[in-house]
Design an enzyme around this catalytic site. Structure first.
Site, PDB file in Angstrom:
ATOM      1  N   ASP A   1      -9.748  -5.288  -3.523  1.00 58.54           N
ATOM      2  CA  ASP A   1      -9.240  -4.666  -2.576  1.00 58.54           C
ATOM      3  C   ASP A   1     -10.313  -3.099  -2.235  1.00 58.54           C
ATOM      4  O   ASP A   1     -10.701  -2.636  -3.209  1.00 58.54           O
ATOM      5  CB  ASP A   1      -7.948  -4.000  -3.303  1.00 58.54           C
ATOM      6  CG  ASP A   1      -7.012  -3.202  -2.293  1.00 58.54           C
ATOM      7  OD1 ASP A   1      -7.653  -2.551  -1.436  1.00 58.54           O
ATOM      8  OD2 ASP A   1      -5.761  -3.200  -2.674  1.00 58.54           O
TER       9      ASP A   1
ATOM     10  N   HIS B   1      -7.223  -6.367   0.699  1.00 61.72           N
ATOM     11  CA  HIS B   1      -5.897  -5.262   0.703  1.00 61.72           C
ATOM     12  C   HIS B   1      -4.680  -5.736   1.375  1.00 61.72           C
ATOM     13  O   HIS B   1      -3.699  -5.663   0.650  1.00 61.72           O
ATOM     14  CB  HIS B   1      -6.352  -4.016   1.278  1.00 61.72           C
ATOM     15  CG  HIS B   1      -5.302  -2.942   0.916  1.00 61.72           C
ATOM     16  ND1 HIS B   1      -4.798  -2.366  -0.143  1.00 61.72           N
ATOM     17  CD2 HIS B   1      -4.596  -2.341   2.221  1.00 61.72           C
ATOM     18  CE1 HIS B   1      -3.850  -1.520   0.031  1.00 61.72           C
ATOM     19  NE2 HIS B   1      -3.748  -1.370   1.213  1.00 61.72           N
TER      20      HIS B   1
ATOM     21  N   SER C   1       0.933  -1.191  -0.106  1.00 61.62           N
ATOM     22  CA  SER C   1      -0.013   0.155   0.164  1.00 61.62           C
ATOM     23  C   SER C   1       0.881   1.233   0.181  1.00 61.62           C
ATOM     24  O   SER C   1       1.390   1.613  -0.846  1.00 61.62           O
ATOM     25  CB  SER C   1      -1.019  -0.267   1.158  1.00 61.62           C
ATOM     26  OG  SER C   1      -1.921   0.956   0.855  1.00 61.62           O
TER      27      SER C   1
END
Length: 262
Positions: free
Chosen positions: A207, A237, A106
């Site tokens: 996600d 995610h 991320s």
């Protein structure tokens, strides 16, 4: 067993360090730097780091500033602080290893992409899991105002399909801090073409944090001709802790071995 920080068994949010074992890696000392995401902690990267450490790689998973404490503290920190911490960790690994591969989840993915763009001759390879460099969400346009009116939004942590798993992230999303992250995206996207290192891109099928805006920008923006995309069909995610984590571990181990070869 690989050497590691004394607190790694007692505090999942603590930084993780595992010493290289060159006898397992052809006599070369290979380092791997892994970065957790926004409002997360090293807990999300710990199993991945431990898997690579068991193979003989020297692993560092720093605790980024403002994380592992409170979301209020995180709201006083900015992109420059997180990137500076990651750069220091990278410099330490570079001084002690023959080659260093970087990886991130991320925001951590965005940070290692920034590092690869800034230090193309020093990064042996890049591994990103659902990296965030853009978003289709329209409400982010209100952040310049909202961040002065409300301190936080609901949490983005723990988007994990696998039951009973916790990434030890915050229960709120601090707005001043996340606005700093979003402000860093345009310059990062502009510099993606400077990335020439081999890259493996892990992408979850479902996600709920990072939408599909980032993937084409990253894969279409870098200059590397050595790019692999790996689908993660059974993960949300935080895929490093989800059902497809074994795929990430196995594919990344093969990637590190290949790109760090003498």
């Amino acid at each position: 067993m690989p050497a590691s920080t004394p607190d790694r068994e007692t505090d999942q949010t603590a930084a993780l360090t595992i010493a290289a074992r060159p006898e397992l890696t052809g006599g070369r000392r290979i380092g791997v730097l892994l970065s957790h995401g926004f409002t997360g902690s090293p807990a999300s990267m710990r199993p991945w780091g431990e898997h690579l450490g068991a193979l003989g790689y020297g692993v560092a998973v720093p605790l980024l500033p403002g994380h592992g404490t409170t979301w209020q503290e995180l709201n006083t920190l900015r992109w420059v602080d997180w990137y500076a911490a990651l750069t220091r960790a990278f410099d330490t690994l570079r001084a002690e290893h023959d080659a260093v591969v970087v990886g991130g989840l991320s925001m951590g993915g965005a940070l290692v992409l920034r590092l690869a763009a800034d230090r193309p001759d020093e990064v042996a390879g890049v591994m990103v899991v659902n990296p965030a460099v853009a978003t289709r969400r329209l409400d982010v346009k209100l952040l310049p105002v909202l961040k002065h009116l409300v301190p936080s939004f609901p949490a983005i942590a723990n988007d994990i399909k696998k039951p009973g798993v916790d990434e030890n992230g915050y229960d709120r999303t601090p707005l001043k801090a996340i606005h700093s992250l979003i402000q860093a995206w345009p310059s990062l996207r502009a510099d993606l073409s400077r990335i020439t290192s081999p890259l493996v891109y892990f992408r979850s099928a479902d996600d709920h944090v990072v939408d599909d805006a980032s993937e084409p920008l990253v894969l279409g923006g870098i200059s590397s001709t050595d790019v692999t995309r790996v689908a993660l069909p059974e993960s949300f995610h935080v895929a490093t802790l989800d059902n497809d984590a074994p795929t990430i571990f196995e594919e990344s181990a093969a990637f590190v071995a290949r790109v760090s070869a003498a």
